[in-house]
Design an enzyme around this catalytic site. Structure first.
Site, PDB file in Angstrom:
ATOM      1  N   GLY A  62      -4.225   2.064  -2.542  1.00  0.00           N
ATOM      2  CA  GLY A  62      -4.798   1.108  -1.489  1.00  0.00           C
ATOM      3  C   GLY A  62      -5.434   0.026  -2.197  1.00  0.00           C
ATOM      4  O   GLY A  62      -4.871  -0.803  -2.756  1.00  0.00           O
ATOM      5  N   SER A  63      -6.939   0.100  -2.428  1.00  0.00           N
ATOM      6  CA  SER A  63      -7.528  -0.853  -3.198  1.00  0.00           C
ATOM      7  C   SER A  63      -6.986  -0.968  -4.724  1.00  0.00           C
ATOM      8  O   SER A  63      -6.931  -2.112  -4.993  1.00  0.00           O
ATOM      9  CB  SER A  63      -8.877  -0.619  -3.361  1.00  0.00           C
ATOM     10  OG  SER A  63      -9.690  -0.351  -1.990  1.00  0.00           O
ATOM     11  N   GLY A 105     -25.438  -4.614  27.247  1.00  0.00           N
ATOM     12  CA  GLY A 105     -25.616  -3.227  27.785  1.00  0.00           C
ATOM     13  C   GLY A 105     -24.582  -2.158  28.077  1.00  0.00           C
ATOM     14  O   GLY A 105     -23.591  -2.360  27.496  1.00  0.00           O
ATOM     15  N   GLN A 109     -35.493 -15.597  25.636  1.00  0.00           N
ATOM     16  CA  GLN A 109     -35.160 -15.808  24.180  1.00  0.00           C
ATOM     17  C   GLN A 109     -34.440 -14.514  23.533  1.00  0.00           C
ATOM     18  O   GLN A 109     -33.675 -14.752  22.877  1.00  0.00           O
ATOM     19  CB  GLN A 109     -36.431 -16.364  23.425  1.00  0.00           C
ATOM     20  CG  GLN A 109     -37.044 -17.491  23.977  1.00  0.00           C
ATOM     21  CD  GLN A 109     -38.164 -17.947  23.082  1.00  0.00           C
ATOM     22  OE1 GLN A 109     -38.724 -17.179  22.323  1.00  0.00           O
ATOM     23  NE2 GLN A 109     -38.476 -19.234  23.335  1.00  0.00           N
ATOM     24  N   THR A 123     -10.617  -4.602   0.920  1.00  0.00           N
ATOM     25  CA  THR A 123     -11.683  -4.453   1.852  1.00  0.00           C
ATOM     26  C   THR A 123     -12.745  -5.278   1.192  1.00  0.00           C
ATOM     27  O   THR A 123     -12.707  -5.994   0.191  1.00  0.00           O
ATOM     28  CB  THR A 123     -12.061  -3.082   1.252  1.00  0.00           C
ATOM     29  OG1 THR A 123     -12.543  -2.791  -0.166  1.00  0.00           O
ATOM     30  CG2 THR A 123     -11.170  -1.936   1.524  1.00  0.00           C
ATOM     31  N   THR A 126       0.833  -1.248  -0.281  1.00  0.00           N
ATOM     32  CA  THR A 126       0.079  -0.096  -0.034  1.00  0.00           C
ATOM     33  C   THR A 126       1.063   1.371   0.008  1.00  0.00           C
ATOM     34  O   THR A 126       1.835   1.241   0.756  1.00  0.00           O
ATOM     35  CB  THR A 126      -1.070  -0.051   1.180  1.00  0.00           C
ATOM     36  OG1 THR A 126      -1.634  -1.167   1.228  1.00  0.00           O
ATOM     37  CG2 THR A 126      -1.862   1.261   1.315  1.00  0.00           C
ATOM     38  N   ILE A 150       1.917   0.079   6.711  1.00  0.00           N
ATOM     39  CA  ILE A 150       2.546  -1.150   6.934  1.00  0.00           C
ATOM     40  C   ILE A 150       2.536  -1.540   8.067  1.00  0.00           C
ATOM     41  O   ILE A 150       3.074  -1.148   9.160  1.00  0.00           O
ATOM     42  CB  ILE A 150       3.815  -1.056   6.157  1.00  0.00           C
ATOM     43  CG1 ILE A 150       3.654  -0.296   4.841  1.00  0.00           C
ATOM     44  CG2 ILE A 150       4.494  -2.366   6.047  1.00  0.00           C
ATOM     45  CD1 ILE A 150       2.501  -0.911   3.833  1.00  0.00           C
ATOM     46  N   GLU A 156      -6.111  -5.989   3.765  1.00  0.00           N
ATOM     47  CA  GLU A 156      -5.888  -7.183   2.929  1.00  0.00           C
ATOM     48  C   GLU A 156      -6.899  -7.225   2.009  1.00  0.00           C
ATOM     49  O   GLU A 156      -7.483  -8.465   1.546  1.00  0.00           O
ATOM     50  CB  GLU A 156      -5.635  -8.614   3.739  1.00  0.00           C
ATOM     51  CG  GLU A 156      -4.507  -8.495   4.460  1.00  0.00           C
ATOM     52  CD  GLU A 156      -4.164  -9.636   5.439  1.00  0.00           C
ATOM     53  OE1 GLU A 156      -5.074 -10.630   5.514  1.00  0.00           O
ATOM     54  OE2 GLU A 156      -3.282  -9.541   6.065  1.00  0.00           O
TER      55      GLU A 156
HETATM   56  C1  LIG Z   1      -4.262  -1.159  10.372  1.00  0.00           C
HETATM   57  C2  LIG Z   1      -3.818  -1.518   8.781  1.00  0.00           C
HETATM   58  C3  LIG Z   1      -2.967  -2.327   8.768  1.00  0.00           C
HETATM   59  C4  LIG Z   1      -2.486  -2.450   7.275  1.00  0.00           C
HETATM   60  N1  LIG Z   1      -1.443  -3.232   7.002  1.00  0.00           N
HETATM   61  C5  LIG Z   1      -1.171  -3.445   5.843  1.00  0.00           C
HETATM   62  C6  LIG Z   1       0.146  -4.139   5.334  1.00  0.00           C
HETATM   63  O1  LIG Z   1       0.709  -4.657   6.356  1.00  0.00           O
HETATM   64  N2  LIG Z   1       0.448  -4.045   4.195  1.00  0.00           N
HETATM   65  C7  LIG Z   1       0.140  -3.193   3.113  1.00  0.00           C
HETATM   66  O2  LIG Z   1       0.470  -3.276   1.966  1.00  0.00           O
HETATM   67  N3  LIG Z   1      -1.134  -2.810   3.423  1.00  0.00           N
HETATM   68  C8  LIG Z   1      -1.638  -2.562   4.838  1.00  0.00           C
HETATM   69  N4  LIG Z   1      -2.808  -2.004   4.783  1.00  0.00           N
HETATM   70  C9  LIG Z   1      -3.596  -1.048   3.935  1.00  0.00           C
HETATM   71  C10 LIG Z   1      -5.027  -1.733   3.488  1.00  0.00           C
HETATM   72  O3  LIG Z   1      -4.726  -3.021   2.965  1.00  0.00           O
HETATM   73  C11 LIG Z   1      -5.650  -0.932   2.802  1.00  0.00           C
HETATM   74  O4  LIG Z   1      -6.292   0.162   3.807  1.00  0.00           O
HETATM   75  C12 LIG Z   1      -6.795  -1.478   1.894  1.00  0.00           C
HETATM   76  O5  LIG Z   1      -6.272  -2.232   0.870  1.00  0.00           O
HETATM   77  C13 LIG Z   1      -7.814  -0.653   1.315  1.00  0.00           C
HETATM   78  O6  LIG Z   1      -7.187   0.589   0.790  1.00  0.00           O
HETATM   79  P1  LIG Z   1      -7.172   2.044   1.276  1.00  0.00           P
HETATM   80  O7  LIG Z   1      -7.435   2.085   2.794  1.00  0.00           O
HETATM   81  O8  LIG Z   1      -6.574   3.015   0.475  1.00  0.00           O
HETATM   82  O9  LIG Z   1      -8.926   2.421   0.857  1.00  0.00           O
HETATM   83  P2  LIG Z   1      -9.524   2.714  -0.584  1.00  0.00           P
HETATM   84  O10 LIG Z   1      -8.896   2.021  -1.594  1.00  0.00           O
HETATM   85  O11 LIG Z   1      -9.312   4.310  -0.928  1.00  0.00           O
HETATM   86  O12 LIG Z   1     -10.896   2.852  -0.487  1.00  0.00           O
HETATM   87  C14 LIG Z   1     -12.037   3.523   0.250  1.00  0.00           C
HETATM   88  C15 LIG Z   1     -13.275   2.920   0.015  1.00  0.00           C
HETATM   89  O13 LIG Z   1     -13.701   2.722  -1.402  1.00  0.00           O
HETATM   90  C16 LIG Z   1     -13.989   1.381  -1.661  1.00  0.00           C
HETATM   91  N5  LIG Z   1     -13.704   0.909  -2.933  1.00  0.00           N
HETATM   92  C17 LIG Z   1     -12.448   1.428  -3.466  1.00  0.00           C
HETATM   93  N6  LIG Z   1     -12.218   0.759  -4.876  1.00  0.00           N
HETATM   94  C18 LIG Z   1     -13.486   0.277  -4.967  1.00  0.00           C
HETATM   95  C19 LIG Z   1     -13.964  -0.526  -6.175  1.00  0.00           C
HETATM   96  N7  LIG Z   1     -13.123  -0.580  -7.190  1.00  0.00           N
HETATM   97  N8  LIG Z   1     -15.162  -1.056  -6.195  1.00  0.00           N
HETATM   98  C20 LIG Z   1     -15.917  -0.896  -4.832  1.00  0.00           C
HETATM   99  N9  LIG Z   1     -15.406  -0.359  -3.754  1.00  0.00           N
HETATM  100  C21 LIG Z   1     -14.245   0.473  -3.932  1.00  0.00           C
HETATM  101  C22 LIG Z   1     -13.210   0.555  -0.463  1.00  0.00           C
HETATM  102  O14 LIG Z   1     -13.817  -0.565  -0.296  1.00  0.00           O
HETATM  103  C23 LIG Z   1     -13.325   1.435   0.669  1.00  0.00           C
HETATM  104  O15 LIG Z   1     -14.608   1.396   1.340  1.00  0.00           O
HETATM  105  C24 LIG Z   1      -3.223  -1.787   6.191  1.00  0.00           C
HETATM  106  C25 LIG Z   1      -4.392  -0.940   6.597  1.00  0.00           C
HETATM  107  C26 LIG Z   1      -4.762  -0.802   8.064  1.00  0.00           C
HETATM  108  C27 LIG Z   1      -5.895   0.130   8.316  1.00  0.00           C
END
Ligand SMILES: Cc1cc2nc3c(=O)[nH]c(=O)nc-3n(C[C@H](O)[C@H](O)[C@H](O)COP(=O)(O)OP(=O)(O)OC[C@H]3O[C@@H](n4cnc5c(N)ncnc54)[C@H](O)[C@@H]3O)c2cc1C
Length: 382
Positions: free
Chosen positions: A133-134, A341, A281, A367, A128, A159, A365
């Site tokens: 990110g994604s 609660g 229940q 979203t 990342t 990271i 890993e």
């Molecule tokens: C505590 C923590 C530890 C982490 N550890 C690591 C690590 O060790 N190594 C590493 O490489 N990364 C790491 N990450 C990064 C993590 O993998 C990313 O946060 C994740 O991939 C999402 O990227 P982003 O946060 O930039 O969200 P974004 O990509 O900006 O996404 C924002 C929102 O848009 C949605 N979205 C984005 N694109 C699409 C699409 N095409 N279709 C539908 N919805 C979409 C996403 O689902 C999300 O809800 C870590 C993150 C956190 C929070």
């Protein structure tokens, strides 16, 4: 596998992890979560390493425990009942890029550093970036070749183990014009010159797992530290994520959900007035729902782990497991808070911590939107 009878060895590992989680992890995890400890928890990790619980997948010849993915899943579930972040740290060490894509020479040099039972070293997986990110295929960190070296420049963000790892797998592009075909994986030692950490993230949950960005300023590494060939990086990263989604999200998620369920159940079985309403229940149906989804999640994790161990193509399965189990963990932890609660809304019971911890599982890993996208392409595309 279909008989679900665990081997003697699996039972022993489970038992060892369960005892370690209750006696060593749980008391410290609470302090870390509340910010009561300032030092990084190396002593805990050293104890884990000594018991073979920190590097479970590494070959025994290098000091690892040599466990298969299914047994690692069982152990991580138990560790996560103690604390999700600590279990996650063990998952990153137990299945790392050097194991997946390292050649013999690289494994010989770097795996002992990650499997050291006296002086444990951590692994980091760095894909990342601030603007990737994604959309991991759009990373900008570059690797320039100079003679028989590569020079790495760029920035990584969020990271895990970003400032405490001994061995980094860093993904960079050797040619931006090539898109994902230019992405290449490199092993970078934690003490490499030019590698400098950013600020430690102050997180909602998983506070026992350290998260930082870092900068690469002319980091020079020999070409022998390249993982596979130039252009193999994206494939290697996805191979690692395929397993980590089952271990770090799946097995860890089952453990976090179980912690919430078990604490809620204990509350109704032991606390004065609560005992009287346990039979209602409105309470017991929720507890039954929690248990049902935990059982279903575990079956997905075990089946997926077994498929990976037996090299059966998993297709959409890891994505299904990732989003189903992480949604379950969030739902079960939320139900736990609702059931207890006001007791759960304060730090008197750790239910509020489980909600904060579980939330990360829906984000990292891949979203849950992305994993649903991958799963729906795999299952509904024909
Ligand atoms: C505590 C923590 C530890 C982490 N550890 C690591 C690590 O060790 N190594 C590493 O490489 N990364 C790491 N990450 C990064 C993590 O993998 C990313 O946060 C994740 O991939 C999402 O990227 P982003 O946060 O930039 O969200 P974004 O990509 O900006 O996404 C924002 C929102 O848009 C949605 N979205 C984005 N694109 C699409 C699409 N095409 N279709 C539908 N919805 C979409 C996403 O689902 C999300 O809800 C870590 C993150 C956190 C929070």
């Amino acid at each position: 596998m279909i008989g679900f009878e665990l081997s003697g060895e699996q039972k022993q590992w489970q038992k060892k992890a369960q005892a370690f989680a209750q006696e060593e992890i749980k008391p410290l995890a609470w302090k870390i979560d509340k910010g009561l400890t300032r030092e990084y928890h190396w002593p805990l990790l050293a104890k884990m390493a000594k018991q073979g619980l920190l590097n479970m997948g590494g070959p025994e010849v290098y000091g690892g425990s040599g466990l298969d993915i299914l047994t690692i899943s069982m152990v991580l579930e138990e560790l996560a009942v103690g604390d999700g972040g600590i279990s996650f740290t063990a998952s990153l060490n137990s299945y790392n890029a050097v194991m997946i894509a390292g050649n013999e020479e690289q494994q010989k040099k770097f795996l002992p550093l990650l499997c050291d039972t006296e002086n444990p070293g951590l692994a980091a997986f760095a894909l990342t970036e601030p603007n990737a990110g994604s959309d991991a295929g759009s990373i900008r960190t570059e690797a320039r070749r100079e003679g028989n070296e590569y020079v790495l420049n760029g920035e990584k963000s969020f990271i895990s183990n970003g400032d405490v790892a001994r061995v980094y797998a860093i993904f960079a592009t050797v040619d931006k014009g090539k898109g994902i075909k230019g992405i290449t994986g490199f092993i970078v030692p934690g003490d490499a010159e030019g590698l400098s950490p950013g600020k430690i993230e102050d997180k909602m949950g998983f506070r026992s797992s350290r998260t930082t960005g870092f900068f690469l300023n002319d980091v020079r590494i020999p070409e022998t530290y390249r993982l596979g060939q130039e252009g193999d990086g994206f494939k290697i990263a996805m191979q690692e994520l395929e397993v980590l989604r089952v271990l770090s999200c799946g097995a860890v998620g089952v453990g976090v959900a179980r912690a919430a369920y078990e604490d809620a159940l204990r509350f109704f079985k032991t606390v004065g007035d609560a005992k009287k309403i346990m039979g209602q229940q409105a309470i017991s149906f929720h507890l039954a729902d929690m248990l049902a989804s935990i059982e279903a999640s575990r079956l997905m994790v075990w089946k997926n782990s077994w498929m990976l161990d037996n090299k059966i193509p998993v297709g959409a399965m890891t994505s299904l497991t990732k989003f189903y189990v992480s949604d379950t963990a969030v739902e079960v932890a939320n139900k736990g808070v609702q059931l207890l609660g006001h007791h759960a809304y304060t730090e008197q019971y750790p239910l509020e911590k489980y909600v904060r911890d579980a939330k990360l599982l829906q984000i990292y890993e891949g979203t849950n939107e992305i994993t649903r996208l991958v799963a729906s392409r795999g299952v509904f595309s024909n």
